[in-house]
Design a protein around this motif. Structure first.
Motif, PDB file in Angstrom:
ATOM      1  N   GLU A   1      31.038  -9.734  34.997  1.00 31.40           N
ATOM      2  CA  GLU A   1      30.530  -8.405  34.674  1.00 31.40           C
ATOM      3  C   GLU A   1      31.427  -7.693  33.669  1.00 31.40           C
ATOM      4  N   ARG A   2      32.237  -8.446  32.966  1.00 22.34           N
ATOM      5  CA  ARG A   2      33.151  -7.836  32.011  1.00 22.34           C
ATOM      6  C   ARG A   2      32.396  -7.090  30.914  1.00 22.34           C
ATOM      7  N   TYR A   3      31.328  -7.701  30.408  1.00 21.10           N
ATOM      8  CA  TYR A   3      30.576  -7.082  29.308  1.00 21.10           C
ATOM      9  C   TYR A   3      29.313  -6.388  29.798  1.00 21.10           C
ATOM     10  N   THR A   4      28.575  -7.063  30.647  1.00 22.20           N
ATOM     11  CA  THR A   4      27.328  -6.500  31.170  1.00 22.20           C
ATOM     12  C   THR A   4      27.348  -6.552  32.691  1.00 22.20           C
ATOM     13  N   GLU A   5      27.189  -5.400  33.308  1.00 25.00           N
ATOM     14  CA  GLU A   5      27.199  -5.337  34.756  1.00 25.00           C
ATOM     15  C   GLU A   5      25.916  -5.924  35.344  1.00 25.00           C
ATOM     16  N   ARG A   6      26.016  -6.349  36.577  1.00 22.41           N
ATOM     17  CA  ARG A   6      24.882  -6.972  37.256  1.00 22.41           C
ATOM     18  C   ARG A   6      23.645  -6.063  37.218  1.00 22.41           C
ATOM     19  N   GLU A   7      23.842  -4.786  37.418  1.00 25.27           N
ATOM     20  CA  GLU A   7      22.702  -3.869  37.449  1.00 25.27           C
ATOM     21  C   GLU A   7      21.927  -3.879  36.136  1.00 25.27           C
ATOM     22  N   MET A   8      22.642  -4.000  35.003  1.00 22.62           N
ATOM     23  CA  MET A   8      21.950  -4.001  33.716  1.00 22.62           C
ATOM     24  C   MET A   8      21.234  -5.323  33.465  1.00 22.62           C
ATOM     25  N   ILE A   9      21.836  -6.430  33.898  1.00 21.25           N
ATOM     26  CA  ILE A   9      21.151  -7.717  33.769  1.00 21.25           C
ATOM     27  C   ILE A   9      19.862  -7.707  34.577  1.00 21.25           C
ATOM     28  N   LEU A  10      19.952  -7.205  35.801  1.00 21.17           N
ATOM     29  CA  LEU A  10      18.755  -7.121  36.638  1.00 21.17           C
ATOM     30  C   LEU A  10      17.730  -6.178  36.028  1.00 21.17           C
ATOM     31  N   LYS A  11      18.188  -5.069  35.485  1.00 25.28           N
ATOM     32  CA  LYS A  11      17.267  -4.121  34.868  1.00 25.28           C
ATOM     33  C   LYS A  11      16.499  -4.767  33.727  1.00 25.28           C
ATOM     34  N   LEU A  12      17.222  -5.483  32.847  1.00 23.20           N
ATOM     35  CA  LEU A  12      16.558  -6.093  31.703  1.00 23.20           C
ATOM     36  C   LEU A  12      15.570  -7.156  32.145  1.00 23.20           C
TER      37      LEU A  12
ATOM     38  N   ILE B   1      30.401 -18.192  38.070  1.00 24.65           N
ATOM     39  CA  ILE B   1      29.698 -17.063  38.675  1.00 24.65           C
ATOM     40  C   ILE B   1      29.548 -15.976  37.618  1.00 24.65           C
ATOM     41  N   LEU B   2      28.713 -14.995  37.901  1.00 30.42           N
ATOM     42  CA  LEU B   2      28.461 -13.928  36.950  1.00 30.42           C
ATOM     43  C   LEU B   2      29.748 -13.176  36.606  1.00 30.42           C
TER      44      LEU B   2
ATOM     45  N   PRO C   1      26.719 -23.577  31.903  1.00 24.28           N
ATOM     46  CA  PRO C   1      26.211 -22.989  33.143  1.00 24.28           C
ATOM     47  C   PRO C   1      25.398 -21.713  32.955  1.00 24.28           C
ATOM     48  N   GLU C   2      25.239 -21.254  31.710  1.00 25.29           N
ATOM     49  CA  GLU C   2      24.679 -19.916  31.480  1.00 25.29           C
ATOM     50  C   GLU C   2      23.298 -19.737  32.103  1.00 25.29           C
ATOM     51  N   MET C   3      22.398 -20.682  31.871  1.00 27.03           N
ATOM     52  CA  MET C   3      21.030 -20.522  32.379  1.00 27.03           C
ATOM     53  C   MET C   3      21.004 -20.481  33.901  1.00 27.03           C
ATOM     54  N   ASP C   4      21.813 -21.324  34.518  1.00 29.08           N
ATOM     55  CA  ASP C   4      21.835 -21.368  35.979  1.00 29.08           C
ATOM     56  C   ASP C   4      22.401 -20.080  36.564  1.00 29.08           C
ATOM     57  N   VAL C   5      23.428 -19.522  35.929  1.00 32.98           N
ATOM     58  CA  VAL C   5      24.009 -18.265  36.407  1.00 32.98           C
ATOM     59  C   VAL C   5      22.977 -17.144  36.325  1.00 32.98           C
ATOM     60  N   ILE C   6      22.272 -17.060  35.210  1.00 35.43           N
ATOM     61  CA  ILE C   6      21.247 -16.024  35.051  1.00 35.43           C
ATOM     62  C   ILE C   6      20.146 -16.191  36.095  1.00 35.43           C
ATOM     63  N   TYR C   7      19.731 -17.436  36.314  1.00 35.70           N
ATOM     64  CA  TYR C   7      18.656 -17.663  37.280  1.00 35.70           C
ATOM     65  C   TYR C   7      19.095 -17.287  38.698  1.00 35.70           C
ATOM     66  N   ARG C   8      20.325 -17.622  39.051  1.00 30.38           N
ATOM     67  CA  ARG C   8      20.810 -17.272  40.393  1.00 30.38           C
ATOM     68  C   ARG C   8      20.832 -15.763  40.604  1.00 30.38           C
ATOM     69  N   GLU C   9      21.154 -15.025  39.569  1.00 29.49           N
ATOM     70  CA  GLU C   9      21.253 -13.569  39.699  1.00 29.49           C
ATOM     71  C   GLU C   9      19.898 -12.871  39.636  1.00 29.49           C
ATOM     72  N   THR C  10      19.011 -13.374  38.794  1.00 31.04           N
ATOM     73  CA  THR C  10      17.771 -12.641  38.511  1.00 31.04           C
ATOM     74  C   THR C  10      16.515 -13.320  39.045  1.00 31.04           C
ATOM     75  N   GLY C  11      16.603 -14.610  39.346  1.00 33.93           N
ATOM     76  CA  GLY C  11      15.418 -15.358  39.727  1.00 33.93           C
ATOM     77  C   GLY C  11      14.547 -15.726  38.547  1.00 33.93           C
ATOM     78  N   LYS C  12      15.062 -15.533  37.346  1.00 38.07           N
ATOM     79  CA  LYS C  12      14.285 -15.798  36.140  1.00 38.07           C
ATOM     80  C   LYS C  12      15.163 -16.507  35.105  1.00 38.07           C
ATOM     81  N   TYR C  13      14.502 -17.290  34.240  1.00 37.39           N
ATOM     82  CA  TYR C  13      15.172 -17.882  33.089  1.00 37.39           C
ATOM     83  C   TYR C  13      14.819 -17.077  31.841  1.00 37.39           C
TER      84      TYR C  13
END
Length: 348
Positions: free
Chosen positions: A312-323, A309-310, A52-64
């Motif tokens: 945030e244990r290792y990387t918080e949502r804000e940092m994923i969005l930032k990157l 679902i995302l 599910p990794e790619m789909d989770v990232i896309y749902r959160e960021t709108g990007k692959y």
């Protein structure tokens, strides 16, 4: 002078160690060299039992992510004879057709002598030193042995899968025999000498016997003593797992990788847990060519209904969005058409 040296090391010439590499591999290398030091390609490893990794990232960021990470683990003969079925070759082909770059590792289950002592050392963990009695040093010192023949058998099986990708026009960032210097995998259990022999054997057989000219060889031994030589390495990779929510640039490991050779080689963050902060990478001069976040809990967790679902244990949502929104980062949508990317010396 120090800053000039840093800049020079980002100016890697877009040539591959295989003198007859396929055109598409040469185009991919040309692209990687053109972006190295300027931008980092985002990457993500997919899971083994679920993906599910790619789909989770896309749902959160709108990007692959630009780079998809795959594994030949379940294609190892000592696993398939126990019922596993590899699926990553098919998934990697689709990822390429969807516009992404493919990287493969291989958690190579030992060809024989699996201890099969569950739960920690069952046959399914046969790539770990603790789960097998397979002796790489004996195998490499005795080319007429059963162990050596089984190594060739396994390499040939994986070569067949890589050949199917070659025939489909897919270049592969090929990262075998990873993390050898740690000793936790059987290919690193007996020190650098047999490991380097196995690396060279694999390169020779895949290149000269199987004609796998679509491969870009990513070495990930993680210690200078394990480096097989400039003629056998296109790209250097480091695998780094910082503490939870610690978003450093990993500049110390970047500098360490620079010391493996005097040659100018691209350096990538071939595995990571926590994401690195793009601003700190730029500031610290640790401009990894790409990253590849590991799968599972590093990216997702199940919700109450069991859906991914995302996490945030290792990387918080804000940092994923930032990157994924940062101008330093390359996502899949940012990639050019690699089939037509200009080759060195070609007219634009």
């Amino acid at each position: 002078m120090k800053e000039q040296m840093k800049d020079r090391r980002y100016k890697v010439k877009p040539y591959l160690i295989n003198p007859i590499a396929d055109e598409i591999a040469r185009r991919l290398m040309a692209y990687l060299c053109s972006t190295y030091g300027k931008r980092m390609l985002t990457g993500q490893q997919i899971g083994v039992l679920s993906t599910p990794e790619m789909d989770v990232i896309y749902r959160e960021t709108g990007k692959y992510p630009a780079v998809g990470g795959f594994d030949f683990m379940n294609d190892s003969p000592s696993r398939t004879e126990r019922g596993t079925k590899g699926t990553d070759t098919r998934l990697a082909l689709q990822w390429w057709r969807d516009g992404g770059i493919v990287t493969f590792c291989w958690h190579w289950n030992a060809p024989k002598d699996l201890l099969d002592q569950p739960p920690d050392n069952g046959w399914h963990r046969g790539f770990y030193t603790t789960a097998t009695a397979f002796d790489i040093a004996r195998a490499m010192d005795h080319p007429s042995s059963e162990e050596y023949a089984l190594l060739l058998r396994d390499i040939d099986v994986i070569s067949g899968l890589l050949a199917s990708l070659r025939e489909a026009g897919v270049p592969v960032l090929w990262r075998p025999l990873h993390e050898a210097s740690g000793g936790w995998f059987w290919w690193g259990a007996k020190g650098p000498e047999p490991y380097i022999k196995l690396w060279k054997l694999m390169y020779d057989r895949m290149t000269n016997v199987h004609g796998l000219h679509n491969l870009i060889w990513v070495w990930n031994g993680q210690h200078k003593d394990w480096y097989p030589g400039d003629a056998y390495v296109d790209i250097i990779g480091e695998d780094i797992y910082p503490p939870e929510r610690q978003y450093g640039s990993n500049a110390d490991r970047f500098r360490q990788a620079l010391e493996y050779t005097d040659a100018d080689k691209i350096i990538a963050l071939t595995e990571n847990g926590t994401l690195p902060d793009p601003d700190r990478m730029i500031e610290d001069g640790a401009r990894w060519a790409w990253n590849c976040t590991w799968y599972g809990e590093f990216v997702h967790r199940p919700d109450e209904a069991g859906r991914a679902i995302l996490s945030e244990r290792y990387t918080e949502r804000e940092m994923i969005l930032k990157l994924y929104r940062h101008p330093f980062a390359v996502t899949r949508a940012d990639l050019p058409d690699l089939v037509s990317f200009p080759l060195p010396g070609a007219a634009n």
